[in-house]
Design an enzyme around this catalytic site. Structure first.
Site, PDB file in Angstrom:
ATOM      1  N   GLU A  10      41.370  39.157  40.698  1.00 53.59           N
ATOM      2  CA  GLU A  10      41.240  37.929  41.493  1.00 53.59           C
ATOM      3  C   GLU A  10      42.568  37.199  41.682  1.00 53.59           C
ATOM      4  OE1 GLU A  10      37.690  36.333  41.582  1.00 53.59           O
ATOM      5  OE2 GLU A  10      38.195  34.244  41.985  1.00 53.59           O
ATOM      6  N   ASP A 110      36.520  38.101  39.378  1.00 56.46           N
ATOM      7  CA  ASP A 110      35.507  37.340  38.632  1.00 56.46           C
ATOM      8  C   ASP A 110      34.120  37.834  39.022  1.00 56.46           C
ATOM      9  OD1 ASP A 110      37.603  35.899  37.690  1.00 56.46           O
ATOM     10  OD2 ASP A 110      37.170  34.070  38.829  1.00 56.46           O
ATOM     11  N   TYR A 321      43.431  27.814  32.062  1.00 55.32           N
ATOM     12  CA  TYR A 321      43.063  27.678  33.464  1.00 55.32           C
ATOM     13  C   TYR A 321      42.259  26.399  33.721  1.00 55.32           C
ATOM     14  CZ  TYR A 321      41.595  29.231  38.042  1.00 55.32           C
ATOM     15  OH  TYR A 321      41.394  29.331  39.382  1.00 55.32           O
TER      16      TYR A 321
END
Length: 692
Positions: A10, A110, A321
DNA sequence: GCAAGGTC
């Protein structure tokens, strides 16, 4: 030669983690067009791990949109339609080149709807249609080495086509509804006034605007009601303490006055003392929404700004993140190591870290929310060196919140003392923290206001020093601010963690709303009213819920995406033809408020030379903007320079030094700043001093 | 020129 396996991820950090998890030290980092990718060998096969940058493809109308409705759309590279996505171009090129050497494919984005669409579009448009049939899918819920390896060992033999179908349907439906209704609004103004108006509507933005509009109308309709407040100042062993009447608000003036008259005795007697102890449990780890509202509460940062600062901290490897909706800290994150490392950063962190590490096994207090792809936000333990300003503040907040979730509950004692004067009941309140627990870690962000009362006994009498009697008025409901509306969107399941702040930003840029205490403009109100009448579906939060039900049905194979899309077309056809039939009527009203709102947006204040209006003007020769006087044609040549970029907001104030209007400048990625228009104003020399 | 969704 085509003999490699291409693993599509991703984003760059995910690619790095996946490469290391699968290849260990033998994963070799390479670069192509400045895009990092990884080569490794596994089970005797050469593998290439390559990152995307989120969506590399998006929907676009096949033919130019002259009219509406338009349903003919196709996928194109994001960079080809969106200037801001220019960075994604090199990713497209890199993947295309690496795919030439591949005959085997694994999608490792993801594991959710959007991740599946990201993987699907890359295979379809960069690796060839055949790759879709061959490709396998890795399914992991966290990007830990353990989960990644497990996902590889238990790899799914085909792509998750149900998820992909649901995702494509989501993209298509949002495009059909959003772009066509937006086009209908804009076209109506064009039809009625022959002028272009940039107007928009969407599944998330319009219900959000509706929530703000409802509040706006409530405030406009609000009629203040008078009420009376009766308080006493008591002398408690030389200390002045405020006691509030049991009835905090008297709406009957006569009753209020009688209560006041009863307070003439000047002696208050303590009738009852209630002591209550309660525990305040430690907070839960930050997800993006939690961080955004806390940063607003503590520093006044807008959600957009917090998102940008957090992103910078993430890129500096200081925090995990940030675009997560998880409030979980799985043990695979090595807490002990992080706590130790944080202890190295400063003395105050060390004290906290040592205290937590002295407990046998530190365990975080987790929240309910989860995220399919990421844990909650936590500091990585990396030493930040010298951070300054907003980054320092947000980092400290994140570190202290991280500490706090490992803390013990705080123990707070609250005291309620009932006193009587005449027959009138009053209450004194006290509060103190008996055991700080996690509050000590959270520092000033968790400060509990303490009201320490001297020791008191039942039956004791106190002297009334002053009777405070005041007439007040009820207040309208408060306006939303950027943080509270983003929280409201979250509560109503509108948008996603990553899109709420940008969508709100969009409402500002359209001229639908303004100000920190959010006010809806006439234009905003009118757009909601128009849509409510001709397309109530897009104003309703129910559309999001309906989409979700449809996506679920596609995922479990109950319905085909083509069927869902066909149905949407039919529904929109009906709505849009009604809209078009009334186009001139809609457009006439809308263009009038549009012009009015846009004109108001440009007015910065009064011209100090002639009393005319200073407004934002774009120079015909240089195309740069400046503040010019409305009486230019009548001889006033007064003008001031304006910053070239950023959004300019009128503050309805003048500078105390030079008397020119004050404005606020909002630039993406920068702190909003206020300034007056005159560059020669003495306040500007102070600025320069401060900057040095 | 328009949405919402990823990403930096």
């Amino acid at each position: 030669m085509k003999n490699k396996t291409l693993i599509v991820c991703e984003k760059p950090t995910a690619a790095s983690k996946i490469a290391i998890a699968l290849g260990g030290k033998r994963a070799v980092r390479q670069e192509l067009n400045d895009v990092p990718y990884y080569e490794l060998e596994l089970d005797g096969r050469k593998m290439v791990v390559v990152p995307a940058l989120g969506h590399l493809f998006t929907l676009k109308n096949v033919k130019p949109m002259r009219d509406y409705p338009v349903y003919d759309v196709d996928w194109v590279p994001t960079y080809s339609v969106d200037k801001k996505a220019a960075k994604s171009r090199v990713f497209v090129e890199t993947i295309r080149e690496l795919a030439r050497e591949s005959d085997d494919y694994i999608v490792a984005t993801d594991f959710d709807i959007e991740g599946s669409v990201i993987g699907w579009s890359i295979l379809k448009y960069l690796c060839g249609e055949d790759s879709l049939k061959k490709a396998k899918r890795m399914k992991f819920s966290t990007l830990t080495a353990e989960d990644i390896r497990k996902a590889y060992e238990e790899i799914m033999p085909t792509l998750d086509f149900e998820l992909i179908e649901a995702g494509i349907a989501r993209h298509t439906l949002d495009w059909y509804w959003g772009v066509n209704v937006s086009k209908a609004l804009s076209s109506s103004v064009q039809a009625a006034s022959e002028r272009f108006a940039k107007l928009s509507a969407g599944r998330v933005q319009t219900p959000t605007l509706k929530i703000l509009t409802e509040r706006e109308l409530e405030i406009k309709r609000f009629k203040p009601k008078p009420f009376w407040v009766l308080n006493l100042l008591l002398d408690v062993e030389g200390k002045e303490i405020l006691a509030e009447h049991a009835k905090q608000r008297f709406f009957d003036e006569g009753e209020a006055k009688r209560a006041k008259a009863a307070c003439e005795s000047e002696i208050a007697e303590i009738r009852e003392i209630q002591i209550r102890q309660y525990r305040r449990p430690p907070p839960v780890p930050f997800d993006l929404g939690g961080l955004q509202s806390e940063a607003y509460r503590c520093f006044g940062y807008t959600p957009m700004r917090t998102q940008q600062i957090a992103q910078a901290l993430y890129q500096a490897a200081l925090i995990s993140y940030p675009r997560t909706s998880s409030q979980k800290l799985p043990p695979t994150i090595d807490y002990v190591k992080i706590l130790k490392q944080l202890g190295e950063i400063s003395k105050s962190y060390r004290e906290i870290s040592n205290e937590i590490l002295s407990t046998r096994e530190p365990k975080p207090n987790e929240g309910k929310k989860t995220d399919p792809a990421h844990p909650a936000i936590y500091p990585t333990g990396e030493n930040p060196g010298k951070l300054t300003g907003p980054q320092q503040r947000l980092y400290d907040l994140i570190v202290r919140r991280f500490f706090s979730v490992f803390g013990r509950p705080a123990l707070v004692e609250s005291l309620r003392v009932r006193v009587e004067v005449g027959k009138e009941p009053f209450y004194l309140r006290g509060r103190r923290v008996l055991e700080e627990g996690w509050l000590a870690y959270y520092g000033r962000y968790g400060a509990t206001e303490e009201i320490i009362l001297p020791s008191l006994k039942e039956g004791q009498t106190l002297r009334v020093k002053e009777v405070l009697f005041e007439r007040k008025e009820t207040q309208p409901p408060p306006r939303y601010n950027p943080a509270s509306i983003v929280k409201e969107m979250e509560a109503r399941n509108l948008g996603t963690k990553a899109t709420r702040a940008p969508i709100l930003q969009n409402l500002y840029e359209r001229g639908y709303i303004f100000g920190n205490q959010i006010t809806v403009t006439e234009l905003g109100i009118h757009v909601v009213n128009t849509l409510q009448k001709y397309c109530p579906e897009i104003v309703s939060e129910e559309l999001t819920a309906e989409f979700e039900r449809k996506m679920d049905a596609i995922q479990v194979g109950k319905v085909k995406k083509e069927e869902v899309i066909e149905k949407a077309k039919k529904e929109l056809n009906k709505i849009l033809s009604k809209f078009k039939a009334n186009e001139l009527k809609i457009g006439r009203e809308l263009s009038e408020v549009y012009r009015k709102t846009k004109r108001l947006q440009k007015i910065l204040g009064k011209c100090p030379k002639c009393g005319g209006e200073l407004k934002i003007v774009v120079s015909r020769s240089t195309h740069k903007r400046f503040a010019g006087c409305s009486n230019f044609g009548k001889g006033c040549k007064n003008s001031y320079p304006l910053p070239h970029s950023g959004m300019i907001i009128t503050l309805n104030k003048t500078c105390e030094e030079c008397g020119t209007p004050m404005i606020q400048v909002n630039r993406p990625g920068m702190r909003p700043y206020k300034m007056c228009l005159d560059p020669k104003c003495p306040t500007k020399s102070e600025w320069r001093k401060k900057r040095r």
